[in-house]
Design a protein around this motif. Structure first.
Motif, PDB file in Angstrom:
ATOM      1  N   LEU A  66      71.601 -29.095 -15.542  1.00  0.00           N
ATOM      2  CA  LEU A  66      71.702 -30.519 -15.872  1.00  0.00           C
ATOM      3  C   LEU A  66      71.818 -31.409 -14.636  1.00  0.00           C
ATOM      4  O   LEU A  66      71.445 -32.579 -14.690  1.00  0.00           O
ATOM      5  CB  LEU A  66      72.881 -30.748 -16.815  1.00  0.00           C
ATOM      6  N   ILE A  67      72.310 -30.877 -13.525  1.00  0.00           N
ATOM      7  CA  ILE A  67      72.438 -31.667 -12.305  1.00  0.00           C
ATOM      8  C   ILE A  67      71.201 -31.519 -11.413  1.00  0.00           C
ATOM      9  O   ILE A  67      70.628 -32.504 -10.961  1.00  0.00           O
ATOM     10  CB  ILE A  67      73.705 -31.262 -11.513  1.00  0.00           C
ATOM     11  N   HIS A  68      70.784 -30.291 -11.177  1.00  0.00           N
ATOM     12  CA  HIS A  68      69.697 -30.047 -10.219  1.00  0.00           C
ATOM     13  C   HIS A  68      68.303 -30.156 -10.833  1.00  0.00           C
ATOM     14  O   HIS A  68      67.332 -30.394 -10.125  1.00  0.00           O
ATOM     15  CB  HIS A  68      69.857 -28.682  -9.558  1.00  0.00           C
ATOM     16  N   ARG A  69      68.216 -29.957 -12.143  1.00  0.00           N
ATOM     17  CA  ARG A  69      66.930 -30.116 -12.839  1.00  0.00           C
ATOM     18  C   ARG A  69      67.125 -31.103 -13.984  1.00  0.00           C
ATOM     19  O   ARG A  69      66.733 -30.868 -15.120  1.00  0.00           O
ATOM     20  CB  ARG A  69      66.447 -28.758 -13.340  1.00  0.00           C
ATOM     21  N   SER A  70      67.759 -32.205 -13.633  1.00  0.00           N
ATOM     22  CA  SER A  70      68.161 -33.185 -14.642  1.00  0.00           C
ATOM     23  C   SER A  70      66.947 -33.782 -15.347  1.00  0.00           C
ATOM     24  O   SER A  70      65.844 -33.811 -14.799  1.00  0.00           O
ATOM     25  CB  SER A  70      68.995 -34.290 -13.997  1.00  0.00           C
ATOM     26  N   PRO A  71      67.166 -34.271 -16.558  1.00  0.00           N
ATOM     27  CA  PRO A  71      66.068 -34.907 -17.286  1.00  0.00           C
ATOM     28  C   PRO A  71      65.606 -36.169 -16.568  1.00  0.00           C
ATOM     29  O   PRO A  71      66.406 -36.865 -15.939  1.00  0.00           O
ATOM     30  CB  PRO A  71      66.663 -35.230 -18.654  1.00  0.00           C
ATOM     31  N   LYS A  72      64.319 -36.422 -16.672  1.00  0.00           N
ATOM     32  CA  LYS A  72      63.771 -37.636 -16.067  1.00  0.00           C
ATOM     33  C   LYS A  72      64.204 -38.852 -16.874  1.00  0.00           C
ATOM     34  O   LYS A  72      64.660 -38.750 -18.007  1.00  0.00           O
ATOM     35  CB  LYS A  72      62.246 -37.557 -16.019  1.00  0.00           C
ATOM     36  N   LYS A  73      64.023 -40.007 -16.257  1.00  0.00           N
ATOM     37  CA  LYS A  73      64.384 -41.279 -16.863  1.00  0.00           C
ATOM     38  C   LYS A  73      63.093 -42.033 -17.171  1.00  0.00           C
ATOM     39  O   LYS A  73      62.203 -42.131 -16.325  1.00  0.00           O
ATOM     40  CB  LYS A  73      65.225 -42.060 -15.857  1.00  0.00           C
ATOM     41  N   GLN A  74      62.984 -42.558 -18.374  1.00  0.00           N
ATOM     42  CA  GLN A  74      61.799 -43.315 -18.742  1.00  0.00           C
ATOM     43  C   GLN A  74      61.960 -44.756 -18.274  1.00  0.00           C
ATOM     44  O   GLN A  74      62.979 -45.393 -18.539  1.00  0.00           O
ATOM     45  CB  GLN A  74      61.580 -43.256 -20.251  1.00  0.00           C
ATOM     46  N   VAL A  75      60.953 -45.249 -17.539  1.00  0.00           N
ATOM     47  CA  VAL A  75      60.971 -46.601 -16.989  1.00  0.00           C
ATOM     48  C   VAL A  75      59.630 -47.275 -17.292  1.00  0.00           C
ATOM     49  O   VAL A  75      58.660 -46.615 -17.648  1.00  0.00           O
ATOM     50  CB  VAL A  75      61.216 -46.595 -15.456  1.00  0.00           C
ATOM     51  N   ILE A  76      59.619 -48.576 -17.112  1.00  0.00           N
ATOM     52  CA  ILE A  76      58.366 -49.309 -17.265  1.00  0.00           C
ATOM     53  C   ILE A  76      58.071 -50.016 -15.941  1.00  0.00           C
ATOM     54  O   ILE A  76      58.917 -50.710 -15.389  1.00  0.00           O
ATOM     55  CB  ILE A  76      58.399 -50.289 -18.457  1.00  0.00           C
ATOM     56  N   VAL A  77      56.887 -49.766 -15.414  1.00  0.00           N
ATOM     57  CA  VAL A  77      56.451 -50.345 -14.143  1.00  0.00           C
ATOM     58  C   VAL A  77      55.101 -51.007 -14.373  1.00  0.00           C
ATOM     59  O   VAL A  77      54.139 -50.349 -14.784  1.00  0.00           O
ATOM     60  CB  VAL A  77      56.335 -49.251 -13.049  1.00  0.00           C
ATOM     61  N   ASN A  78      55.052 -52.303 -14.136  1.00  0.00           N
ATOM     62  CA  ASN A  78      53.809 -53.062 -14.360  1.00  0.00           C
ATOM     63  C   ASN A  78      53.256 -52.824 -15.764  1.00  0.00           C
ATOM     64  O   ASN A  78      52.076 -52.577 -15.951  1.00  0.00           O
ATOM     65  CB  ASN A  78      52.758 -52.717 -13.306  1.00  0.00           C
ATOM     66  N   ARG A  79      54.179 -52.848 -16.733  1.00  0.00           N
ATOM     67  CA  ARG A  79      53.832 -52.703 -18.146  1.00  0.00           C
ATOM     68  C   ARG A  79      53.310 -51.319 -18.524  1.00  0.00           C
ATOM     69  O   ARG A  79      52.716 -51.137 -19.572  1.00  0.00           O
ATOM     70  CB  ARG A  79      52.850 -53.792 -18.568  1.00  0.00           C
ATOM     71  N   VAL A  80      53.546 -50.336 -17.660  1.00  0.00           N
ATOM     72  CA  VAL A  80      53.155 -48.952 -17.933  1.00  0.00           C
ATOM     73  C   VAL A  80      54.420 -48.094 -18.000  1.00  0.00           C
ATOM     74  O   VAL A  80      55.239 -48.122 -17.078  1.00  0.00           O
ATOM     75  CB  VAL A  80      52.201 -48.426 -16.822  1.00  0.00           C
ATOM     76  N   ILE A  81      54.559 -47.349 -19.083  1.00  0.00           N
ATOM     77  CA  ILE A  81      55.720 -46.475 -19.234  1.00  0.00           C
ATOM     78  C   ILE A  81      55.480 -45.216 -18.415  1.00  0.00           C
ATOM     79  O   ILE A  81      54.443 -44.570 -18.521  1.00  0.00           O
ATOM     80  CB  ILE A  81      55.954 -46.130 -20.716  1.00  0.00           C
TER      81      ILE A  81
END
Length: 142
Positions: A66-81
């Protein structure tokens, strides 16, 4: 119901028990528009941090995932997820529970399930690790 579905249900039940405990024990504050805001940091600092060193010795593999291979975070950049890597500079209870909260958020909001599991092996690894950690740390809430 398959094994991954059962694991996800077990995870949600455990995660929900933490949220219920926080509400029942006053680890909340008022959010915007009078919503309840759970105080994870206070819960971790006051109830769970003292268990961390012992947990690391007993369930270190799940903590490391959970620390070293933690889940990614979903973000939006220039209207692209997009999915963004998350790295931690330290191994501690706050970062551990941040990772578990992201597992929950990604399952609810991140599109990990759309009629079938996407990347089921990775989802299984994160869910199994989260379930082991949540089960272990429940003793701190008693």
């Amino acid at each position: 119901m398959n094994d991954l579905d059962r694991l996800a249900l077990e995870f949600f039940k455990l995660f929900s028990s933490y949220e219920a405990w926080m509400k029942e024990n006053g680890y909340v504050s008022e959010g915007r528009w009078q919503t309840i805001r759970l105080d994870w940091q206070r819960t971790i600092d006051e109830k769970l941090c003292h268990i961390f060193a012992i947990a690391e010795a007993e369930i270190g593999e799940s903590i490391a995932i959970l620390i070293h291979r933690s889940p990614k975070k979903q973000v939006i950049v220039n209207r692209v997820i997009k999915w963004e890597e998350v790295t931690y500079e330290s191994i501690d209870a706050r970062n551990l529970f941040d990772s578990i909260r992201r597992v929950r958020n990604n399952l609810f909001h991140g599109g990990k399930y759309a009629g079938e599991w996407r990347r089921p092996d990775r989802v299984r690894e994160l869910l199994a690790s989260s379930v082991e950690v949540l089960s272990y740390f429940q003793r701190g809430l008693r």
